[in-house]
Write an enzyme that holds these catalytic residues in place. Structure first.
Site, PDB file in Angstrom:
ATOM      1  N   TRP A 101       0.824  -1.212   0.000  1.00  0.00           N
ATOM      2  CA  TRP A 101       0.000   0.000   0.000  1.00  0.00           C
ATOM      3  C   TRP A 101       0.855   1.258   0.000  1.00  0.00           C
ATOM      4  O   TRP A 101       0.516   2.246  -0.668  1.00  0.00           O
ATOM      5  CB  TRP A 101      -0.975  -0.034   1.172  1.00  0.00           C
ATOM      6  CG  TRP A 101      -1.841  -1.249   1.108  1.00  0.00           C
ATOM      7  CD1 TRP A 101      -1.828  -2.328   1.946  1.00  0.00           C
ATOM      8  CD2 TRP A 101      -2.804  -1.558   0.093  1.00  0.00           C
ATOM      9  NE1 TRP A 101      -2.729  -3.273   1.529  1.00  0.00           N
ATOM     10  CE2 TRP A 101      -3.345  -2.829   0.397  1.00  0.00           C
ATOM     11  CE3 TRP A 101      -3.274  -0.887  -1.032  1.00  0.00           C
ATOM     12  CZ2 TRP A 101      -4.320  -3.448  -0.387  1.00  0.00           C
ATOM     13  CZ3 TRP A 101      -4.244  -1.483  -1.820  1.00  0.00           C
ATOM     14  CH2 TRP A 101      -4.755  -2.749  -1.501  1.00  0.00           C
ATOM     15  N   ASP A 168      -1.457   6.627   6.440  1.00  0.00           N
ATOM     16  CA  ASP A 168      -2.533   5.707   6.090  1.00  0.00           C
ATOM     17  C   ASP A 168      -2.723   4.762   7.271  1.00  0.00           C
ATOM     18  O   ASP A 168      -1.883   3.907   7.536  1.00  0.00           O
ATOM     19  CB  ASP A 168      -2.150   4.941   4.816  1.00  0.00           C
ATOM     20  CG  ASP A 168      -3.177   3.887   4.412  1.00  0.00           C
ATOM     21  OD1 ASP A 168      -4.197   3.747   5.110  1.00  0.00           O
ATOM     22  OD2 ASP A 168      -2.934   3.211   3.396  1.00  0.00           O
ATOM     23  N   LYS A 192     -11.804  -1.903   7.485  1.00  0.00           N
ATOM     24  CA  LYS A 192     -10.943  -2.755   8.295  1.00  0.00           C
ATOM     25  C   LYS A 192     -11.377  -2.771   9.752  1.00  0.00           C
ATOM     26  O   LYS A 192     -11.412  -3.817  10.393  1.00  0.00           O
ATOM     27  CB  LYS A 192      -9.493  -2.269   8.227  1.00  0.00           C
ATOM     28  CG  LYS A 192      -8.916  -2.154   6.833  1.00  0.00           C
ATOM     29  CD  LYS A 192      -8.688  -3.497   6.188  1.00  0.00           C
ATOM     30  CE  LYS A 192      -7.941  -3.344   4.867  1.00  0.00           C
ATOM     31  NZ  LYS A 192      -7.730  -4.631   4.197  1.00  0.00           N
TER      32      LYS A 192
END
Length: 351
Positions: A101, A168, A192
């Protein structure tokens, strides 16, 4: 038979949240109207958005001078939005590369300016967090990913920098206490630890905005969304409502401090089994192990068929590792009960 959902995302949510959200889809607040058919300009939905924002501020102790937004496009759109808003024309950004990511995030940043990779663990398959991080003084901001779902690593301490720190936090937001004042920008996909896919939480320090020197498309400008209280366009009403319910649930449990203790207990139980059972090996470096995504492999691949059969028989769902790593991954987000982790450990003991 009870299913134990260890999927990395979309994730497990509290049962009461599922039930309340389902009821609202049929009939919101006894209005005889569905949550997903009312106007987002109605008093009912404005109240939902306001409560969701207030709960974020309360649970994370967000200081004054920050905007809390619920946007769309996932963390993937934030990779670009962060650059548009924080990187100056002909500017430079510093990125810490700890996995898939963060690699995607820096790819988007390169579209707008120079990117300096100031730390990486690519050399060992991203199984650790880089410690030697030197940030250039001319960087407009520093970007990192706090928890790496694929590889099971997590920053235990955040870099100290004079530049805005952008993070993030998609897979560990609300799982542990953080000092929001240390960050210029925090963003997190809901799916999540907070709610269903469809909305992304953004917490941004107002004073760092409007300084890029570039014209930012309206939908990519944080100031646009902040000025309209996350309603510049129609918000993802179901995802925001369900996130609000999850935050209510978290507050009722005792808040982030209380859930952090439970998360540490769950992770310790599972890592203890990995370390003491000769049938398994941990993937991530011990000092950098994630409390949210526990990655491990079999010591002998010939045990795979039997282990998979035992896991299926016990109702364990979603424990296969990411295709780029292999092995196994147990995602033990906030709503994962200790009972489910105990069920996984019991299966590991049977092998």
């Amino acid at each position: 038979m009870k299913k134990h959902n260890f999927s990395a995302g979309p994730c497990i949510l509290p049962q009461e949240v599922f039930e309340q959200a389902a009821e609202a889809v049929v009939n919101l607040n006894n209005s005889n109207l569905s949550l997903i058919e009312i106007s987002h300009r109605s008093a009912d939905f404005i109240s939902i958005m306001n409560e969701a924002i207030a709960l974020v501020k309360e649970l994370l102790n967000v200081p004054e001078g920050y905007s809390v937004l619920f946007l769309q496009g996932g963390a993937s759109l934030q990779f670009l939005m962060a650059s548009y808003n924080l990187m100056k024309v002909d500017g430079k950004a510093a990125y810490i590369d700890t996995g898939a990511w963060s690699t995607k995030a820096l790819k988007e940043a390169k579209l707008l300016g120079e990117v300096a990779i100031v730390g990486t663990s690519k050399d060992s398959g991203y199984n650790y967090i880089p410690k030697e991080i030197k940030i250039p003084s001319d960087a407009n901001y520093v970007h990192m990913t706090s928890n790496n779902t694929i590889f099971g690593t997590q920053f235990k301490e955040f870099p100290k920098t004079d530049q805005p720190l952008a993070c993030d936090m998609s897979s560990d937001i609300f799982s542990r206490q953080i000092d929001v004042s240390k960050f210029g920008l925090i963003y997190a996909g809901a799916q999540k630890n907070m709610g269903p896919a469809g909305t992304t939480l953004v917490i941004v320090k107002d004073e760092i905005l409007g300084k890029s020197g570039r014209t930012i498309p309206s939908m990519l400008d944080y100031q646009t969304h902040a000025s309209k209280d996350s309603m510049f366009n129609t918000p993802p009403v179901f995802a925001v409502y369900t996130s609000m319910l999850t935050l209510r649930w978290l507050k009722k449990l005792g808040g982030v401090g209380a859930i952090e203790k439970l998360n540490e207990e769950k992770a310790a139980l599972l890592y203890n089994e990995i370390d003491n059972n000769p049938k398994f090996n941990g993937f991530a470096a011990e000092e950098d192990r994630s409390l949210m995504n526990v990655t491990f492999t079999l010591a002998d691949e010939s045990d795979k068929e039997r282990f998979d059969a035992l896991a299926k028989e016990a109702g364990l769902n979603g424990i296969n590792g990411h295709r780029s790593v292999g092995g196994y991954r147990a995602s033990i987000y906030n709503a994962m009960p200790l009972e489910s982790v105990q069920a996984l450990v019991a299966v590991m003991k049977q092998l």
